[in-house]
Design a protein around this motif. Structure first.
Motif, PDB file in Angstrom:
ATOM      1  N   GLY A 125       1.065  -1.167  -0.093  1.00 39.70           N
ATOM      2  CA  GLY A 125      -0.195   0.256  -0.110  1.00 39.70           C
ATOM      3  C   GLY A 125       0.947   1.291  -0.218  1.00 39.70           C
ATOM      4  N   ALA A 126       1.870   0.753   0.968  1.00 38.41           N
ATOM      5  CA  ALA A 126       2.831   2.520   0.206  1.00 38.41           C
ATOM      6  C   ALA A 126       3.110   3.026  -0.491  1.00 38.41           C
ATOM      7  CB  ALA A 126       3.960   2.496   1.692  1.00 38.41           C
ATOM      8  N   ALA A 127       3.291   2.263  -1.596  1.00 38.92           N
ATOM      9  CA  ALA A 127       3.489   2.681  -3.105  1.00 38.92           C
ATOM     10  C   ALA A 127       2.424   3.364  -3.305  1.00 38.92           C
ATOM     11  CB  ALA A 127       4.333   1.056  -3.736  1.00 38.92           C
ATOM     12  N   HIS A 128       1.007   3.274  -3.384  1.00 38.68           N
ATOM     13  CA  HIS A 128       0.366   3.995  -3.958  1.00 38.68           C
ATOM     14  C   HIS A 128      -1.242   4.308  -2.832  1.00 38.68           C
ATOM     15  CE1 HIS A 128       0.990   1.735  -7.420  1.00 38.68           C
ATOM     16  NE2 HIS A 128       1.581   0.634  -6.690  1.00 38.68           N
ATOM     17  N   PRO A 129       0.001   5.660  -2.191  1.00 37.03           N
ATOM     18  CA  PRO A 129      -0.833   6.328  -1.141  1.00 37.03           C
ATOM     19  C   PRO A 129      -2.179   6.818  -1.542  1.00 37.03           C
ATOM     20  CG  PRO A 129       0.635   7.995  -2.200  1.00 37.03           C
ATOM     21  CD  PRO A 129       1.044   5.886  -2.613  1.00 37.03           C
ATOM     22  N   ALA A 130      -2.186   7.399  -3.173  1.00 33.44           N
ATOM     23  CA  ALA A 130      -3.892   7.465  -3.760  1.00 33.44           C
ATOM     24  C   ALA A 130      -4.232   7.430  -3.751  1.00 33.44           C
ATOM     25  CB  ALA A 130      -3.347   8.240  -4.976  1.00 33.44           C
TER      26      ALA A 130
END
Length: 296
Positions: free
Chosen positions: A59-64
């Motif tokens: 999830g950290a790679a895609h905060p949006a």
């Protein structure tokens, strides 16, 4: 569930759905950075590695994507989410669910099926069916609340029966006109309002084949997210009627002998003769159950 653990897809390896977390926004935010994320495009295909293998995105790679993500559940203290893929990289490899069911590990394939079903519902239920106002999604994506009349909307699952029908010696199978040549399957149909599952079995088999069911017995179920069904598997005993397929339902329906079915299960009919549904489906499992001697 009758007999041994079934071999069809989307059942084994299910996540702990952790329903109690769906209202814990603070806890979900803590879990998001290390969470495993499945990204699906508008056609329900998952982002994958080159060659079709699943990828372990955090999830950290895609905060949006966090605001639109749906909590699928937990595994060993780690959360799994699914989110619509914004397709920022149209050339990225993707895999459809049927292909993944045959090649991915069972946990990933089962989570993919769950993700496909709930995201399909989300994509097609953006507005309230009562007043037309926009829905606001809550409970980690599992509840749509109308911004106009405050009515609540939940993911839709359509129950359908799927039936191995036998006259004691033979198995009744049907085919649709758009299927590959020689492909036959067990009969199936959706449950109507105010109808029991047993009544659906009797009605659907007669509507599709004019064969009269005497008795039936529930065996197992399979989530079937194409797009949102739950297949309820039965075995039924019927009269040895001559099948008369409905023009609206089936191109053909006929009785097959145990020998014909056995040859198809063993792959001896690839060039000619009966072809059955793939192993990922409960239909194939029902045929195998009957062939092993299962009775209604």
């Amino acid at each position: 569930m009758a007999g041994a653990t079934p071999g069809f897809a989307f059942v084994e390896g299910a996540l702990d759905r952790a329903e109690f977390l769906r209202t814990r926004g603070d806890r979900l935010a803590e879990l998001w950075p290390d969470a495993r994320l499945l990204r699906l495009d508008a056609d329900g295909r998952a982002l994958c590695a080159t060659g079709g293998a699943p990828v372990d995105e955090r999830g950290a790679a895609h905060p949006a994507l966090q605001a639109e993500a749906v909590l699928l559940g937990m595994e060993g203290g780690r959360a799994w989410f699914a989110a619509p893929d914004p397709a920022t990289d149209p050339g990225a490899p993707r895999v459809d669910l049927r292909t993944a069911a045959a090649s991915w590990p069972v946990r990933e394939a089962t989570a993919f099926a769950q993700a496909r079903a709930v995201l399909h519902w989300r994509a097609r239920h953006r507005h309230c069916g009562a007043c037309g106002a926009r829905l606001r999604f809550e409970r980690a994506g599992w509840l749509g609340r109308c911004e106009g009349c405050a009515s609540e909307h939940y993911p839709r699952t359509d129950p359908a029966v799927i039936v191995a029908v036998t006259d004691g010696e033979r198995l009744l199978l049907g085919r649709q006109a758009d299927w590959p040549p020689r492909r036959y399957s067990t009969l199936a149909g959706f449950v109507e309002p105010g109808e029991t599952l047993e009544q659906t079995v009797v009605r659907e088999v007669f509507e599709e084949s004019a064969v009269r069911v005497r008795r039936c017995r529930y065996l197992a179920s399979q989530p079937w997210p194409f797009p949102s069904s739950l297949m309820l598997g039965f075995i039924a005993e019927a009269e040895p009627d001559v099948p008369r397929p409905s023009d609206e339902e089936l191109e053909d329906a006929r009785w097959f002998t145990r020998e014909e079915v056995g040859d198809a299960l063993e792959g001896r009919t690839r060039e000619q003769g009966l072809l059955l549904s793939p192993r990922l489906s409960i239909s194939r499992w029902l045929v195998e159950y009957w062939h092993r001697g299962g009775a209604a």
